[in-house]
Scaffold this motif. Sequence first.
Motif, PDB file in Angstrom:
ATOM      1  N   GLU A  84     -14.341 -30.090 -15.920  1.00  0.00           N
ATOM      2  CA  GLU A  84     -12.958 -30.418 -16.289  1.00  0.00           C
ATOM      3  C   GLU A  84     -12.951 -31.628 -17.215  1.00  0.00           C
ATOM      4  OE1 GLU A  84     -10.029 -29.734 -17.213  1.00  0.00           O
ATOM      5  OE2 GLU A  84      -9.273 -28.954 -15.296  1.00  0.00           O
ATOM      6  N   ARG A  85     -11.950 -31.643 -18.063  1.00  0.00           N
ATOM      7  CA  ARG A  85     -11.722 -32.808 -18.916  1.00  0.00           C
ATOM      8  C   ARG A  85     -10.922 -33.833 -18.121  1.00  0.00           C
ATOM      9  NH1 ARG A  85     -11.030 -29.147 -23.494  1.00  0.00           N
ATOM     10  NH2 ARG A  85     -12.959 -27.951 -23.485  1.00  0.00           N
ATOM     11  N   ILE A 117     -10.341 -29.529 -10.148  1.00  0.00           N
ATOM     12  CA  ILE A 117     -10.960 -30.858 -10.278  1.00  0.00           C
ATOM     13  C   ILE A 117      -9.860 -31.858 -10.638  1.00  0.00           C
ATOM     14  CG2 ILE A 117     -12.626 -32.239 -11.590  1.00  0.00           C
ATOM     15  CD1 ILE A 117     -14.211 -29.646 -12.134  1.00  0.00           C
ATOM     16  N   PRO A 118      -9.764 -32.991  -9.913  1.00  0.00           N
ATOM     17  CA  PRO A 118      -8.680 -33.930 -10.210  1.00  0.00           C
ATOM     18  C   PRO A 118      -8.967 -34.779 -11.454  1.00  0.00           C
ATOM     19  CG  PRO A 118      -9.981 -34.754  -8.367  1.00  0.00           C
ATOM     20  CD  PRO A 118     -10.586 -33.424  -8.763  1.00  0.00           C
ATOM     21  N   GLY A 119      -8.903 -34.148 -12.607  1.00  0.00           N
ATOM     22  CA  GLY A 119      -9.234 -34.803 -13.878  1.00  0.00           C
ATOM     23  C   GLY A 119      -8.284 -35.925 -14.258  1.00  0.00           C
ATOM     24  N   ALA A 122      -7.895 -41.993 -12.721  1.00  0.00           N
ATOM     25  CA  ALA A 122      -8.332 -42.995 -13.701  1.00  0.00           C
ATOM     26  C   ALA A 122      -9.842 -43.228 -13.636  1.00  0.00           C
ATOM     27  CB  ALA A 122      -7.589 -44.308 -13.442  1.00  0.00           C
ATOM     28  N   ASP A 123     -10.427 -43.003 -12.450  1.00  0.00           N
ATOM     29  CA  ASP A 123     -11.868 -43.232 -12.280  1.00  0.00           C
ATOM     30  C   ASP A 123     -12.588 -41.876 -12.199  1.00  0.00           C
ATOM     31  OD1 ASP A 123     -14.405 -43.737 -11.386  1.00  0.00           O
ATOM     32  OD2 ASP A 123     -13.805 -44.987  -9.683  1.00  0.00           O
ATOM     33  N   PRO A 124     -13.288 -41.478 -13.267  1.00  0.00           N
ATOM     34  CA  PRO A 124     -13.949 -40.158 -13.262  1.00  0.00           C
ATOM     35  C   PRO A 124     -14.999 -40.034 -12.154  1.00  0.00           C
ATOM     36  CG  PRO A 124     -14.106 -41.206 -15.440  1.00  0.00           C
ATOM     37  CD  PRO A 124     -13.501 -42.214 -14.526  1.00  0.00           C
ATOM     38  N   GLY A 125     -15.659 -41.155 -11.826  1.00  0.00           N
ATOM     39  CA  GLY A 125     -16.667 -41.124 -10.763  1.00  0.00           C
ATOM     40  C   GLY A 125     -16.033 -40.744  -9.435  1.00  0.00           C
ATOM     41  N   ARG A 126     -14.845 -41.252  -9.204  1.00  0.00           N
ATOM     42  CA  ARG A 126     -14.141 -40.942  -7.957  1.00  0.00           C
ATOM     43  C   ARG A 126     -13.705 -39.471  -7.957  1.00  0.00           C
ATOM     44  NH1 ARG A 126      -8.757 -41.959  -6.380  1.00  0.00           N
ATOM     45  NH2 ARG A 126      -8.588 -41.582  -4.145  1.00  0.00           N
ATOM     46  N   ALA A 127     -13.264 -39.005  -9.115  1.00  0.00           N
ATOM     47  CA  ALA A 127     -12.856 -37.596  -9.223  1.00  0.00           C
ATOM     48  C   ALA A 127     -14.043 -36.688  -8.877  1.00  0.00           C
ATOM     49  CB  ALA A 127     -12.345 -37.308 -10.631  1.00  0.00           C
ATOM     50  N   LYS A 182     -20.581 -38.158 -28.014  1.00  0.00           N
ATOM     51  CA  LYS A 182     -20.023 -37.621 -29.260  1.00  0.00           C
ATOM     52  C   LYS A 182     -18.545 -37.253 -29.124  1.00  0.00           C
ATOM     53  CE  LYS A 182     -21.697 -32.885 -28.896  1.00  0.00           C
ATOM     54  NZ  LYS A 182     -22.693 -31.984 -29.399  1.00  0.00           N
ATOM     55  N   LEU A 183     -18.053 -37.129 -27.886  1.00  0.00           N
ATOM     56  CA  LEU A 183     -16.628 -36.843 -27.694  1.00  0.00           C
ATOM     57  C   LEU A 183     -15.868 -38.119 -27.349  1.00  0.00           C
ATOM     58  CD1 LEU A 183     -16.886 -33.649 -25.413  1.00  0.00           C
ATOM     59  CD2 LEU A 183     -16.602 -33.729 -27.899  1.00  0.00           C
ATOM     60  N   SER A 184     -16.629 -39.209 -27.148  1.00  0.00           N
ATOM     61  CA  SER A 184     -16.043 -40.469 -26.656  1.00  0.00           C
ATOM     62  C   SER A 184     -15.139 -40.185 -25.461  1.00  0.00           C
ATOM     63  CB  SER A 184     -15.216 -41.170 -27.720  1.00  0.00           C
ATOM     64  OG  SER A 184     -15.990 -41.497 -28.800  1.00  0.00           O
ATOM     65  N   ALA A 185     -15.641 -39.388 -24.559  1.00  0.00           N
ATOM     66  CA  ALA A 185     -14.799 -38.994 -23.419  1.00  0.00           C
ATOM     67  C   ALA A 185     -15.657 -38.743 -22.192  1.00  0.00           C
ATOM     68  CB  ALA A 185     -14.039 -37.716 -23.765  1.00  0.00           C
ATOM     69  N   TRP A 186     -15.016 -38.902 -21.039  1.00  0.00           N
ATOM     70  CA  TRP A 186     -15.656 -38.541 -19.786  1.00  0.00           C
ATOM     71  C   TRP A 186     -15.339 -37.095 -19.450  1.00  0.00           C
ATOM     72  CZ3 TRP A 186     -18.831 -41.475 -16.664  1.00  0.00           C
ATOM     73  CH2 TRP A 186     -18.955 -42.827 -17.003  1.00  0.00           C
TER      74      TRP A 186
END
Length: 264
Positions: A84-85, A117-119, A122-127, A182-186
């Motif tokens: 998930e994004r 997935i709870p995208g 705020a915290d991707p690690g927690r998601a 390369k996407l500057s994203a989690w």
Amino acid sequence: MGVTSAAERQKSRPDIKIYPDGNTLFAAAAERIAAELANALREKPTASLVLTGGNTPRPVYERLSTSLSERLDWTRIQFFWGDERCVPPDHRDSNFRMARETLLSKVSVPEAQIHRIPGELADPGRAALLYETEIFNFAKSDPVPRFDLVLLGMGADGHTASLFPEASWDEGRLVVASHILKLSAWRITMTPLLLNSARNVLFVTAGLEKAKALAGVLEGPPGTYPAQRIQPVGGTLTWMVDESAASLLTTAGIGQSAEHRGDR
Ligand code: 6PG
């Protein structure tokens, strides 16, 4: 892209099916998904399906929710996502949103069976941790859950789910947050450990822009593309592709590395 494990090296040969064009491929993929789920439902009360994002699955999900919807008892299917994004569920980039619009809103699935997935956290690690816990709770006693069917796509750089070439992840986890430079994203993604425990893994890939990566994944040296990490241990691996994506596969390579049963 992580380290190939001993179990992954004992790989089962992929079954490669090549279709003349996208429409034929998408129709066949939808048929295959319906058949795999129906098989699982003949053996047990519920079946689990891991959905993929990207654009390729859209027409596949649309077929499942229209012409094939009567073939399955959707109330007995549990839905998960391979990745998930990091966006809210109503965002246009959300994989959950795409699946909801094309499939889940059109068939009758109890909400409790939709494990997104709870995208939006705020915290991707927690998601990632929360999703891992949800999967553990679903699988109960299995240390590594076995989904009945995992759907995957592949990017032109050979990524699958959100396992990207330049990324690394904790191989012992089932779900991780991965920062894609390369996407500057989690992104939040299932890992090879979890994906490879599936009973059946099905890649659906189309288009000329995927040809180089597809040839590399199926016929090239190992350890080059993340999609090569997908080697179900004790499960089946199928690639359904169109002729454009398959255009750089060599006949010799197909003979050596895969069973070629193209439904041309
Ligand atoms: C995502 C995916 C990703 C996708 C490939 C192929 O969230 O984008 O799960 O792995 O399957 O990027 O995407 P296309 O089907 O759009 O080419």
